[in-house]
Design a protein around this motif. Structure first.
Motif, PDB file in Angstrom:
ATOM      1  N   PHE A 109     -51.173  18.292  33.570  1.00  0.00           N
ATOM      2  CA  PHE A 109     -50.982  16.953  33.013  1.00  0.00           C
ATOM      3  C   PHE A 109     -51.495  15.877  33.976  1.00  0.00           C
ATOM      4  O   PHE A 109     -52.280  15.006  33.597  1.00  0.00           O
ATOM      5  N   SER A 135     -52.060  15.093  27.438  1.00  0.00           N
ATOM      6  CA  SER A 135     -52.393  14.621  28.790  1.00  0.00           C
ATOM      7  C   SER A 135     -53.797  14.021  28.837  1.00  0.00           C
ATOM      8  O   SER A 135     -54.071  13.138  29.658  1.00  0.00           O
ATOM      9  N   SER A 180     -54.265  24.073  21.834  1.00  0.00           N
ATOM     10  CA  SER A 180     -52.979  24.730  22.114  1.00  0.00           C
ATOM     11  C   SER A 180     -52.098  24.929  20.890  1.00  0.00           C
ATOM     12  O   SER A 180     -51.269  25.816  20.885  1.00  0.00           O
ATOM     13  N   THR A 236     -55.138  24.795  34.391  1.00  0.00           N
ATOM     14  CA  THR A 236     -53.749  24.710  34.838  1.00  0.00           C
ATOM     15  C   THR A 236     -53.387  25.992  35.575  1.00  0.00           C
ATOM     16  O   THR A 236     -53.951  27.058  35.308  1.00  0.00           O
ATOM     17  N   SER A 238     -50.211  26.704  35.548  1.00  0.00           N
ATOM     18  CA  SER A 238     -48.854  26.813  34.994  1.00  0.00           C
ATOM     19  C   SER A 238     -48.764  27.760  33.801  1.00  0.00           C
ATOM     20  O   SER A 238     -47.682  28.059  33.341  1.00  0.00           O
TER      21      SER A 238
HETATM   22  C1  LIG Z   1     -50.468  22.758  28.876  1.00  0.00           C
HETATM   23  C2  LIG Z   1     -51.659  21.926  28.913  1.00  0.00           C
HETATM   24  C3  LIG Z   1     -51.814  20.970  29.914  1.00  0.00           C
HETATM   25  C4  LIG Z   1     -50.722  20.682  30.913  1.00  0.00           C
HETATM   26  O1  LIG Z   1     -50.673  21.636  31.920  1.00  0.00           O
HETATM   27  P1  LIG Z   1     -49.394  21.670  32.892  1.00  0.00           P
HETATM   28  O2  LIG Z   1     -49.882  22.391  34.082  1.00  0.00           O
HETATM   29  O3  LIG Z   1     -48.315  22.369  32.140  1.00  0.00           O
HETATM   30  O4  LIG Z   1     -49.043  20.249  33.180  1.00  0.00           O
HETATM   31  C5  LIG Z   1     -52.978  20.243  29.961  1.00  0.00           C
HETATM   32  N1  LIG Z   1     -53.953  20.451  29.044  1.00  0.00           N
HETATM   33  C6  LIG Z   1     -53.838  21.356  28.051  1.00  0.00           C
HETATM   34  C7  LIG Z   1     -54.956  21.531  27.081  1.00  0.00           C
HETATM   35  C8  LIG Z   1     -52.674  22.124  27.945  1.00  0.00           C
HETATM   36  O5  LIG Z   1     -52.555  23.009  26.974  1.00  0.00           O
END
Ligand SMILES: *Cc1c(COP(=O)(O)O)cnc(C)c1O
Length: 391
Positions: A109, A135, A180, A236, A238
């Motif tokens: 994000f 984001s 997503s 990411t 994450s």
């Molecule tokens: C999940 C996501 C993010 C955010 O990533 P985080 O590391 O969870 O903050 C950014 N861009 C896309 C396309 C996402 O799917």
């Protein structure tokens, strides 16, 4: 004390419209199964595509780093918070993404916010797919650049916008690599071709593609053989990577600029050693243990084919994100609760995350699910769908 009456009434409206969601508490580590309300349930809602959140190599790397380097870093990167391992992770990511350099931010994000807010000025135009991640939308809101949104993956519409944008210093096309909420892949070869024809830059956010698509999970750019032709790759740490963080990969010039202008990089503290060490180890695992990605795709192909056979309405997904379209918010929530009562945790996604009337159950398959477990989930989904007259 004064009460937020206006917020309270909005919350009540949300409850009435079934867009108020109870946030489930997970009482165990993430995996094929998690504990929710004291009960073991199958996890079909996480982004833990490869099962890396609890991979022993990552956990061990995190523990060792915390032991040696402590729990926190005590500073932003530019003052005293850059550890050698932060550089090591960035070198690892640049090599992984086949770019000159990379820069890590606190999350995906903040990466989008940092990149978009710093490189775009009022002399520029940013051209964004209508279904891009929040984001990206927020990052664009922070800029003084002109903004144009093109219809979702509609290349004629993108070209129309490009044609009208030739007077700007920079045309920047921004897209999710994998969307997503639907699981479809952006038509990157066409986007890159248009960008080259109209002298535009391309930024791809591969949050859901890293660890999932391309050689060893390098993402959509590599998946389409476009290495070296996309100017900005965001990722990411994450999701499939299993830890926390975001990064941008690109040229030395871009990365050096962001090191001096990227506001989340400049004004927010760097990742703790445990996070950074686990991320480095995750990339090593991607390179050395390709079996997780193979299993992910085996599971995805199987689960998807069975959902199709069942006759449920799916999106045009080409990835392990397999949403079942329900429509009405209340029905989607009911479906999700029904699944949970039968031991399947598949969260309903409602407005504003998706459009009104497009509520869905987003199932996300991971490498950790066995075929037997997927069959169990499919049986529960089928009986719930029949009961709610979706079949
Ligand atoms: C999940 C996501 C993010 C955010 O990533 P985080 O590391 O969870 O903050 C950014 N861009 C896309 C396309 C996402 O799917």
């Amino acid at each position: 004390m004064k009460e937020f009456e206006f917020l309270k009434s909005e919350l009540e409206d949300m409850k009435e419209n079934h867009t108020w969601q109870e946030i489930k508490q997970v009482e165990s580590k993430q995996g094929a199964y998690v504990t929710v309300n004291g009960k073991q349930v199958m996890q079909l809602s996480s982004n833990n595509y490869l099962g890396l959140t609890s991979h022993p190599r990552l956990v061990k790397a995190a523990q060792a780093a915390a032991e040696q380097f402590g729990a926190g870093t005590a500073s932003v990167r530019t003052i005293a918070g850059t550890f050698t391992m932060h550089h090591e992770l960035e070198k690892t990511l640049a090599a992984f993404k086949k770019t000159e350099a990379a820069l890590v931010f606190q999350s995906g994000f903040t990466t989008n916010q940092g990149v978009l807010s710093s490189i775009l000025t009022k002399e520029d135009i940013v051209i964004s797919d209508e279904l891009n991640h929040a984001s990206i939308i927020d990052g664009i809101r922070l800029t003084k650049a002109d903004k144009k949104v093109y219809r979702h993956v509609d290349m004629d519409d993108l070209e129309r916008v490009l044609k009208k944008s030739m007077n700007y210093r920079m045309r920047l096309i921004v897209t999710d690599g994998v969307f997503s909420m639907d699981g479809n892949i952006a038509p990157l070869p066409e986007i890159v071709k248009l960008a080259e024809a109209y002298d535009a830059f391309v930024m791809v956010d591969d949050a859901h593609a890293s660890g999932v698509l391309g050689e060893n999970g390098r993402g959509t750019v590599n998946h389409f053989g476009l290495d070296g032709r996309v100017h900005i790759q965001v990722g990411t740490l994450s999701k499939a990577i299993g830890v926390l963080g975001g990064y941008v990969a690109g040229s030395h010039v871009l990365i050096d600029y962001l090191r001096h202008k990227g506001r989340p990089f400049l004004f927010s503290t760097s990742h703790p050693p445990a996070v950074t060490a686990a991320c480095i180890e995750a990339i090593n695992v991607l390179l050395e243990e390709p079996q997780h990605m193979e299993q992910l795709w085996d599971n995805t192909n199987y689960f998807k084919s069975m959902l199709v056979k069942m006759g449920l309405t799916l999106t045009k997904s080409e990835t392990p994100i397999l949403p079942i379209i329900i429509g009405e918010e209340a029905l989607a929530q009911q479906f999700s609760e029904r699944l949970l009562s039968e031991g399947i945790f598949a969260q309903s996604i409602v407005f504003p995350t998706v459009a009104k009337g497009k509520a869905r159950i987003r199932t996300m398959i991971t490498a950790e699910h066995t075929k037997k477990e997927l069959d169990q989930a499919l049986a529960v989904i089928q009986s719930a769908a029949k009961e709610l007259h979706l079949l």
